[in-house]
Design a protein around this motif. Structure first.
Motif, PDB file in Angstrom:
ATOM      1  N   LEU A 152       0.813  -1.207   0.000  1.00  0.00           N
ATOM      2  CA  LEU A 152       0.000   0.000   0.000  1.00  0.00           C
ATOM      3  C   LEU A 152       0.858   1.274   0.000  1.00  0.00           C
ATOM      4  N   GLY A 153       0.197   2.417  -0.252  1.00  0.00           N
ATOM      5  CA  GLY A 153       0.842   3.731  -0.177  1.00  0.00           C
ATOM      6  C   GLY A 153       1.003   4.382  -1.537  1.00  0.00           C
ATOM      7  N   HIS A 154       0.768   5.711  -1.593  1.00  0.00           N
ATOM      8  CA  HIS A 154       0.823   6.372  -2.909  1.00  0.00           C
ATOM      9  C   HIS A 154       1.325   7.816  -2.852  1.00  0.00           C
TER      10      HIS A 154
ATOM     11  N   PHE B 152       0.449   9.462  -8.311  1.00  0.00           N
ATOM     12  CA  PHE B 152      -0.288   8.201  -8.255  1.00  0.00           C
ATOM     13  C   PHE B 152      -1.076   7.864  -9.517  1.00  0.00           C
ATOM     14  N   MET B 153      -0.898   8.631 -10.593  1.00  0.00           N
ATOM     15  CA  MET B 153      -1.464   8.257 -11.877  1.00  0.00           C
ATOM     16  C   MET B 153      -0.376   8.394 -12.939  1.00  0.00           C
ATOM     17  N   PRO B 154       0.245   7.287 -13.335  1.00  0.00           N
ATOM     18  CA  PRO B 154       1.225   7.380 -14.419  1.00  0.00           C
ATOM     19  C   PRO B 154       0.507   7.680 -15.731  1.00  0.00           C
ATOM     20  N   SER B 155       1.138   8.423 -16.603  1.00  0.00           N
ATOM     21  CA  SER B 155       0.508   8.786 -17.870  1.00  0.00           C
ATOM     22  C   SER B 155       1.351   8.273 -19.030  1.00  0.00           C
ATOM     23  N   CYS B 156       0.694   7.582 -19.948  1.00  0.00           N
ATOM     24  CA  CYS B 156       1.416   6.963 -21.061  1.00  0.00           C
ATOM     25  C   CYS B 156       1.911   7.981 -22.076  1.00  0.00           C
ATOM     26  N   GLY B 157       1.213   9.134 -22.165  1.00  0.00           N
ATOM     27  CA  GLY B 157       1.607  10.168 -23.116  1.00  0.00           C
ATOM     28  C   GLY B 157       1.067   9.982 -24.508  1.00  0.00           C
ATOM     29  N   HIS B 158       0.295   8.901 -24.752  1.00  0.00           N
ATOM     30  CA  HIS B 158      -0.125   8.597 -26.118  1.00  0.00           C
ATOM     31  C   HIS B 158      -1.635   8.441 -26.297  1.00  0.00           C
ATOM     32  N   CYS B 159      -2.382   8.138 -25.223  1.00  0.00           N
ATOM     33  CA  CYS B 159      -3.819   7.947 -25.374  1.00  0.00           C
ATOM     34  C   CYS B 159      -4.502   9.301 -25.607  1.00  0.00           C
ATOM     35  N   VAL B 160      -5.792   9.274 -25.875  1.00  0.00           N
ATOM     36  CA  VAL B 160      -6.510  10.510 -26.202  1.00  0.00           C
ATOM     37  C   VAL B 160      -6.454  11.525 -25.053  1.00  0.00           C
ATOM     38  N   PRO B 161      -6.755  11.144 -23.787  1.00  0.00           N
ATOM     39  CA  PRO B 161      -6.647  12.142 -22.710  1.00  0.00           C
ATOM     40  C   PRO B 161      -5.239  12.723 -22.589  1.00  0.00           C
ATOM     41  N   CYS B 162      -4.217  11.888 -22.696  1.00  0.00           N
ATOM     42  CA  CYS B 162      -2.846  12.408 -22.618  1.00  0.00           C
ATOM     43  C   CYS B 162      -2.572  13.375 -23.758  1.00  0.00           C
ATOM     44  N   ALA B 163      -3.032  13.029 -24.954  1.00  0.00           N
ATOM     45  CA  ALA B 163      -2.820  13.899 -26.110  1.00  0.00           C
ATOM     46  C   ALA B 163      -3.551  15.225 -25.964  1.00  0.00           C
ATOM     47  N   GLU B 164      -4.630  15.224 -25.185  1.00  0.00           N
ATOM     48  CA  GLU B 164      -5.395  16.448 -24.935  1.00  0.00           C
ATOM     49  C   GLU B 164      -4.826  17.255 -23.773  1.00  0.00           C
TER      50      GLU B 164
ATOM     51  N   HIS C  41       0.737  -3.603  -6.896  1.00  0.00           N
ATOM     52  CA  HIS C  41       1.180  -2.239  -6.616  1.00  0.00           C
ATOM     53  C   HIS C  41      -0.036  -1.358  -6.337  1.00  0.00           C
ATOM     54  N   HIS C  42       0.098  -0.437  -5.392  1.00  0.00           N
ATOM     55  CA  HIS C  42      -0.966   0.518  -5.112  1.00  0.00           C
ATOM     56  C   HIS C  42      -0.737   1.781  -5.924  1.00  0.00           C
ATOM     57  N   LEU C  43      -1.617   2.001  -6.912  1.00  0.00           N
ATOM     58  CA  LEU C  43      -1.582   3.201  -7.739  1.00  0.00           C
ATOM     59  C   LEU C  43      -0.198   3.453  -8.342  1.00  0.00           C
ATOM     60  N   GLY C  44       0.479   2.354  -8.673  1.00  0.00           N
ATOM     61  CA  GLY C  44       1.777   2.451  -9.323  1.00  0.00           C
ATOM     62  C   GLY C  44       2.903   2.910  -8.427  1.00  0.00           C
TER      63      GLY C  44
END
Length: 377
Positions: free
Chosen positions: A69-71, A97-109, A144-147
C-alpha cells in the motif's frame, strides 16, 4: 541484482477498527526486481497517510490483493532502467499516483490525470509496463498501489510516476505535493479556475481539503469558508486564513454559507468523500456557480440533482481527479509557491512516525484526529 525492502502489505480488506488491534497491514520483507525499461527504483524517504489508502483498507475502494500500500511519497533515485535518460542516481523525486502513457486521447489532450493506460494499470495493481515488481519472502507476488506502493523502504515505479524536484526541499514536505497538494490546490486552480475575489467554501478538512483552502487563499478568493465536523480542523483552517468556519453538524450550515456569500458561493469544493457532503456543497453553491468534488466515496454512492435547477440556474457540477493537474507542470509551480510562503503546506503535517507504527496511525486518520501523518524512512 535484486534488492530487498520492508513494505506494509495488505492481504485482506475490511478489517475492523481499531486497526491497532486488528493490524490489517503487516510489515514484510520483500524482494524487488531490477527496474525494467522505462522504470526507476526509488529509495523512499517520506510517505503520507491518505484517505485513499484508508479506503482500500476498509474496502470502500476495492483493489486486488495482496497489495503493497501507499501512494503519496518522496525519495531518492537508486537505479534506473533502460530508456530512462532524464533522471540520474541521487536525484530527488516526488511520486504521482497516476502514471501517464503520453499517447492515449486524454494524454494527447493534455489531461494526463485521465490516462487510459494508467487507469487500467492502477485498477489491476500493476505498473504502467504491466508487470509487478514486488515478491515476498515466501514467493508471493504483490500488487502495486496506484503504481507507487510507497509504504516501503524502496519501490520500483514507472518513470512516468515521478517528478524531479530540488534537493533542498525536505522530504516530509515534498511528499505532500504528490497527492494532497496536487489534488486540493489543483481542484481550485485547474478544475475550478477560481479567480481573485470569487467566494469559495470547502467541505471536508483533511489533507486535500485544507490544501484546497490554501489554494483558494493563494488565488485571492474572498471569502474563504471552511466546513467540517472536527473543531480542531476548523481551528486549523482559521489559522491558515479561512475567514469563516462552520461546523457541518449545524442544522443551518447551508444557510450560514448563503448568508456569508450573498446567496451561495461562487465555488463549493467537496473534499470529504461523502454523498451527503456533496449534496450540501451543491446547496451551498450560488445560481450560476460551480460545485467541484474531489472526494472518493464508496462506488455505490450516488447524488440526486434537481435537473430544473441545473438548467434554469446554469449550475455546473465537476469532478476533479488529481486536481486536473499536469504534474510535470504543476508540482514545480506549487513548490515555488510554497518556497515563496504563499502555500504553507507544511502546516498540514500532524506528525511523523515509523513504518512499524502504521496501523494505529490509520486509526487516527479514520477517527478524524489527523490531517497528514508522514512516515519517515
Amino acid at each position: 541484482m535484486a534488492v530487498t525492502a520492508r513494505a506494509a502489505v495488505l492481504t485482506q480488506m475490511g478489517s475492523q477498527t481499531p486497526y491497532a488491534d486488528s493490524r490489517p497491514l503487516t510489515i514484510r520483507e520483500v524482494t524487488l526486481d531490477e527496474p525494467g525499461r522505462g522504470e526507476v527504483r526509488v529509495g523512499i524517504k517520506a510517505a503520507g497517510l491518505c484517505h485513499s489508502d484508508l479506503s482500500v483498507i476498509n474496502g470502500d475502494r476495492p483493489r486486488p490483493m495482496p497489495m503493497a500500500l501507499g501512494h503519496e511519497a518522496a525519495g531518492v533515485v537508486e537505479a534506473i532502467g533502460e530508456d530512462v535518460t532524464d533522471l540520474e542516481v541521487g536525484d530527488h523525486v516526488v511520486m504521482v499516483f497516476m502514471p501517464s502513457c503520453g499517447h492515449c486521447v486524454p494524454c494527447a489532450e493534455g489531461r494526463p490525470a485521465l490516462c487510459e493506460k494508467g487507469a487500467a494499470a492502477n485498477g489491476e495493481g500493476r505498473l504502467l509496463s504491466g508487470r509487478r515488481a514486488f515478491v515476498c519472502e515466501d514467493g508471493e507476488v504483490l500488487h502495486h498501489h496506484l503504481g507507487c506502493s510507497a509504504f516501503a523502504t524502496r519501490a520500483v515505479v514507472s518513470r512516468r510516476s515521478l517528478i524531479k524536484i530540488d534537493k533542498d526541499l525536505p522530504f516530509e514536505h515534498a511528499a505532500l505535493f504528490g497527492c494532497a497538494v496536487l489534488t486540493g490546490v489543483g481542484a481550485v486552480v485547474n478544475t475550478a479556475g477560481l479567480k481573485a475575489g470569487q467566494s469559495a467554501v470547502v467541505i471536508g478538512l483533511g489533507g486535500v481539503g485544507l490544501a484546497a483552502v490554501l489554494g483558494a487563499l493563494a488565488c485571492g478568493a474572498s471569502p474563504v469558508i471552511a466546513v467540517d465536523l472536527n473543531p480542531d480542523k476548523l481551528a486549523l483552517a482559521a489559522t491558515l486564513g479561512a475567514v469563516h468556519t462552520i461546523n457541518a453538524a449545524d442544522p443551518d450550515a447551508i444557510e450560514q454559507v448563503k448568508a456569508l456569500t450573498g446567496g451561495g458561493a461562487d465555488f463549493a469544493f467537496e473534499m470529504a468523500g461523502s454523498a451527503r457532503a456533496l449534496e450540501a456543497a451543491w446547496k451551498m453553491t450560488r445560481r450560476g456557480g460551480t460545485t467541484v468534488t474531489a472526494g472518493l466515496p464508496p462506488p455505490e454512492a450516488a447524488l440526486a440533482v434537481n435537473i430544473v435547477s441545473l438548467v434554469a440556474e446554469e449550475r455546473t457540477l465537476k469532478g476533479s481527479y488529481i486536481g486536473t493537474c499536469v504534474p510535470s507542470r504543476d508540482i514545480p509551480r506549487f513548490i515555488r509557491l510554497f518556497k515563496d510562503g504563499r502555500l504553507p503546506v507544511d502546516r498540514l503535517l500532524s506528525g511523523t512516525l515509523t513504518l512499524d507504527q502504521i496501523n494505529p496511525a490509520f486509526d487516527a486518520l479514520a477517527d478524524g484526529m489527523a490531517v497528514r501523518q508522514i512516515i519517515r524512512f
